[in-house]
Design an enzyme around this catalytic site. Structure first.
Site, mmCIF file in Angstrom:
data_model
loop_
_atom_site.group_PDB
_atom_site.id
_atom_site.type_symbol
_atom_site.label_atom_id
_atom_site.label_comp_id
_atom_site.label_asym_id
_atom_site.label_seq_id
_atom_site.Cartn_x
_atom_site.Cartn_y
_atom_site.Cartn_z
ATOM 1 N N TRP A 241 0.818 -1.213 0.000
ATOM 2 C CA TRP A 241 0.000 0.000 0.000
ATOM 3 C C TRP A 241 0.855 1.267 0.000
ATOM 4 O O TRP A 241 0.363 2.328 0.329
ATOM 5 C CB TRP A 241 -0.910 0.016 1.234
ATOM 6 C CG TRP A 241 -2.076 -0.926 1.129
ATOM 7 C CD1 TRP A 241 -3.344 -0.617 0.693
ATOM 8 C CD2 TRP A 241 -2.100 -2.319 1.430
ATOM 9 N NE1 TRP A 241 -4.144 -1.737 0.713
ATOM 10 C CE2 TRP A 241 -3.408 -2.802 1.165
ATOM 11 C CE3 TRP A 241 -1.156 -3.221 1.902
ATOM 12 C CZ2 TRP A 241 -3.800 -4.119 1.352
ATOM 13 C CZ3 TRP A 241 -1.522 -4.546 2.081
ATOM 14 C CH2 TRP A 241 -2.829 -4.990 1.809
ATOM 15 N N CYS A 277 -7.089 -4.507 -1.471
ATOM 16 C CA CYS A 277 -8.295 -5.199 -1.012
ATOM 17 C C CYS A 277 -9.174 -5.741 -2.130
ATOM 18 O O CYS A 277 -9.656 -6.867 -2.056
ATOM 19 C CB CYS A 277 -9.102 -4.307 -0.065
ATOM 20 S SG CYS A 277 -9.848 -2.856 -0.864
ATOM 21 N N HIS A 335 -13.414 -0.364 1.239
ATOM 22 C CA HIS A 335 -12.750 -1.641 1.484
ATOM 23 C C HIS A 335 -13.626 -2.742 0.890
ATOM 24 O O HIS A 335 -14.850 -2.712 1.023
ATOM 25 C CB HIS A 335 -12.536 -1.879 2.980
ATOM 26 C CG HIS A 335 -11.875 -3.193 3.278
ATOM 27 N ND1 HIS A 335 -10.667 -3.554 2.726
ATOM 28 C CD2 HIS A 335 -12.254 -4.244 4.060
ATOM 29 C CE1 HIS A 335 -10.333 -4.761 3.152
ATOM 30 N NE2 HIS A 335 -11.277 -5.202 3.952
ATOM 31 N N ASP A 358 -13.099 -12.111 4.307
ATOM 32 C CA ASP A 358 -12.180 -11.039 3.925
ATOM 33 C C ASP A 358 -10.754 -11.571 3.845
ATOM 34 O O ASP A 358 -10.125 -11.826 4.873
ATOM 35 C CB ASP A 358 -12.267 -9.893 4.933
ATOM 36 C CG ASP A 358 -11.560 -8.638 4.431
ATOM 37 O OD1 ASP A 358 -10.836 -8.728 3.420
ATOM 38 O OD2 ASP A 358 -11.739 -7.576 5.045
ATOM 39 N N TYR A 515 -28.497 -28.023 32.623
ATOM 40 C CA TYR A 515 -28.586 -26.740 31.933
ATOM 41 C C TYR A 515 -28.996 -25.600 32.863
ATOM 42 O O TYR A 515 -28.741 -24.427 32.573
ATOM 43 C CB TYR A 515 -29.561 -26.843 30.751
ATOM 44 C CG TYR A 515 -31.019 -26.758 31.119
ATOM 45 C CD1 TYR A 515 -31.700 -25.555 31.049
ATOM 46 C CD2 TYR A 515 -31.723 -27.881 31.553
ATOM 47 C CE1 TYR A 515 -33.039 -25.464 31.389
ATOM 48 C CE2 TYR A 515 -33.052 -27.802 31.891
ATOM 49 C CZ TYR A 515 -33.707 -26.593 31.807
ATOM 50 O OH TYR A 515 -35.032 -26.504 32.147
#
Length: 688
Positions: A241, A277, A335, A358, A515
């Site tokens: 970047w 991205c 993004h 992602d 439980y």
């Protein structure tokens, strides 16, 4: 004595099967089919050919380097008169002299990947094996029982079959569309995608376990998310970047995924330089579509990168408006990530559908640079505790931004508080080259009461999640699954997030529980007086929980409560961790014998293997088929079921209606109770 069968030739009908399975665009050099859907095969024998009742035919399919039936990567199945929906099957369609036409079919939950296919031909006591060839099995969004099933045909065409698309870039107030060639059906791309799966660290660490999990799009999606970036592995793309791309290709120069994937393969799985991205997301979308998982690239404008997980992006400015780098938090103009369509049986009901994945390396998830799959529904509702990585994506679309003005003396004054994150979330429209705004999938309308309510809920959940700050941290993990009848290990995992060594006492105790919180007798205990913890290190202490200690006291809730207590000698600081371990019952297997057709009798074969070290007495199967038969059928087993033996019953069914029906089974015995299983049955309508 009958004449031995000799296979002279076989035909995989790559072109015909490719058309029917919507894989013809992958070429006719190999057979590519989708799971759960029949495909044609023709065998041609030398001499007089196959004779039913005289010759016995069976097939073997295997995938992965260490195929095993127990792992679902190997299956042997005979040629029969009707398909077996619960497993692989081969059915005779037609015989023309020495030529035999068959229909083969995998179960809709089969492992995806490259398979070898062999034929076993037996006559009397003699048998011969013949290699038929290889084929590739993909996920099947057209099959209702596949976990990637997508109902709408137009959406399937867009998110599985379409090789071209648009990726949205620019800024919130100036959205641009960049065309992209996904090219999932182009030459070599499928082979490269399979190579990617076989290069992932989980495969290299345990080939059998990795291949056995390739039936699950959640698992495969997570692998793809990790492998598209190269941060932890021999992944596809290196990110950059800083505008210095002289030793590679600028991320802005790519127009499609095919060139990137081919370069990765050509140069020995070395990372391709460079991606950002949208490139990471597009390549992941190509791989996922190629494997048969419906996927699309999504763009989020004003996307927050919340590094400390407090749902607030702190921005620091000098009195002259200069950006002060006091926080790693950031906001990106846009993004991109991927959404994939799948069901989530690993979660509570309600989280099926689009899942965010992602592959851009930002934050680690379970120690690896990957992200998701996170249910978009959970992001919208602020359910931060669901798997995977929901807090991070929630912050990307919801984090509040706080501006701080830093005076000359260093004093910080809070200035404005705004909600500018998560705008115009976009993807390409179905069947058209225009933008579809899907912001409403991720969040309620900005400023609405519901939006503030969800954010407040997420803030509360975020604050209750453990923070990995300075000090000692303790959690309890399960080494493997806890299965009823078996011993298992729980681990006290201690992290010393300080620069000094610590000496502590550790007590870890297990008890059966219900439980409602009531606890029963102790079934495991360890008390270590002096546990030495190295600085900035993790220590794991196992406790073996024995069936002989918990078996007699386990309630129908199948819960064992594990408590760990860590006390530091020097400061007296006490850290506590609690975990409820669910002990899994054995699986009830249900096979449907016969073709499910309206008003036609068929048989359900129901089996359960006794996992305990003692016989089961008083075994009862209760079977209910909603829409199939009236009422409930109870089947009592007269004889005890010995350890490792199968309890088996057959139940007659007569479907009254066509369509999808559910068969539900409950099993009870003296030592094993509340075991449930079910099977969906597709009932064909009466022939006209």
């Amino acid at each position: 004595m009958a004449e031995e069968l000799v296979l002279e030739a076989s035909e995989l009908h790559c072109e015909r099967n490719g058309r029917e399975h919507r894989t013809a665009d992958m070429g006719c050099r190999q057979l590519v089919v989708r799971r759960g859907q029949p495909f044609a095969l023709t065998l041609r024998f030398a001499g007089r050919g196959y004779e039913e009742g005289v010759h016995k035919l069976a097939f073997n399919v295997e995938t992965g380097p260490c195929p095993a039936e127990a792992s679902g990567t190997k299956s042997r199945f005979p040629v029969t008169d009707f398909p077996d929906e619960s497993g692989w099957s081969a059915v005779v369609q037609e015989q023309d002299g020495a030529a035999l036409s068959l229909s083969l079919c995998s179960p809709p939950g089969a492992r995806v990947g490259r398979y070898s296919l062999t034929l076993e031909a037996a006559t009397d006591y003699q048998g011969t094996s013949f290699s038929i060839g290889d084929f590739v099995l993909l996920f099947n969004p057209w099959h209702p029982e596949d976990t990637v099933f997508l109902r709408d045909e137009d959406e399937r065409c867009e998110y599985v079959l379409s090789q071209q698309g648009l990726i949205y870039q620019g800024a919130r107030d100036y959205i641009t569309a960049t065309p992209w060639n996904f090219g999932q059906f182009e030459d070599d791309v499928l082979a490269i995608c399979l190579k990617l799966l076989d290069t992932n660290p989980k495969f290299l660490r345990d080939q059998n376990r990795d291949c056995s999990r390739r039936n699950d799009p959640v698992y495969v999606g997570r692998v793809v998310s990790a492998m598209v970036n190269c941060n932890d592995d021999r992944g596809v793309l290196a990110g950059r970047w800083d505008n210095s791309y002289e030793d590679g290709t600028s991320p802005m120069a790519w127009m499609g995924s095919v060139d990137i994937l081919r370069r990765w393969k050509k140069f020995g799985c070395q990372p391709v330089k460079y991606g950002q991205c949208w490139v990471f997301a597009a390549v992941a979308c190509t791989v996922l579509r190629c494997l048969g998982i419906p996927s699309r690239v999504v763009t989020n404008y004003n996307s927050a990168h919340d590094t400390n997980g407090n749902l607030v992006i702190d921005r620091y400015l000098s009195e002259t408006g200069k950006d002060e780098k006091r926080s790693k938090d950031s906001i990106w103009n846009f993004h991109c990530w991927v959404e994939s369509w799948m069901s989530r049986p690993d979660l509570a009901p309600g989280y099926d559908g689009w899942q965010a994945l992602d592959p851009t390396p930002q934050e680690k998830s379970e120690g690896v640079y990957c992200c998701g799959p996170a249910p978009v529904k959970a992001i919208k509702e602020g359910d931060l505790r669901m798997k995977y990585d929901i807090p991070f994506i929630f912050a990307e679309v919801n984090a509040d931004v706080v501006y701080w003005v830093v005076g000359r003396d260093g004093a910080e004054r809070k200035s404005t508080h705004s909600s500018v994150v998560g705008k115009n979330i976009s993807t390409k429209g179905v069947g058209r080259d225009s933008r579809e705004d899907i912001t409403h999938h991720y969040k309620y309308p900005e400023g609405s009461e519901k939006e503030r309510e969800v954010f407040a809920k997420a803030e509360h959940e975020r604050s209750s999640l453990p923070e990995e700050d300075e000090g000692l941290h303790l959690k309890i993990k399960l080494s493997e699954g806890a299965n009823n009848g078996c011993d298992f290990d729980v681990l006290a995992v201690i992290n010393n997030n300080t620069d000094t060594a610590r000496v502590c006492r550790l007590v870890i105790c297990a008890r059966t529980a219900s439980y409602n919180g009531a606890v029963g007798p102790q079934c495991g205990m360890k008390d270590l007086l002096n546990v030495e913890l190295a600085p900035r290190a993790e220590t794991r202490v196992p406790l073996r929980v024995l069936y002989e200690q918990y078996g007699a006291h386990l309630t129908q809730d199948n819960i064992i409560k594990v408590v760990a207590l860590l006390t530091e000698h020097q400061s007296g600081e006490v850290v506590l961790a609690v975990r409820d371990v669910y002990v899994q019952n054995p699986e009830i297997r249900i096979r449907i014998l016969g073709e499910p057709m309206q008003m036609r009798k068929l048989v359900a074969e129901i089996t359960l293997t006794n996992p305990l070290g003692a016989p089961l007495h008083g075994c009862v199967f209760a079977v209910e088929g909603t829409g199939l038969t009236e009422g409930q059928q109870l089947r009592h087993l007269q004889e005890p079921v010995e350890p490792g033996a199968e309890a088996k019953v057959r139940v007659d069914l007569v479907p009254r209606q066509s369509g999808l029906r559910k068969l539900v089974v409950d099993f009870e015995s003296d030592r094993l109770t509340g075991v449930k299983g079910y099977r969906n049955v597709i009932v064909a309508p009466l022939p006209k």
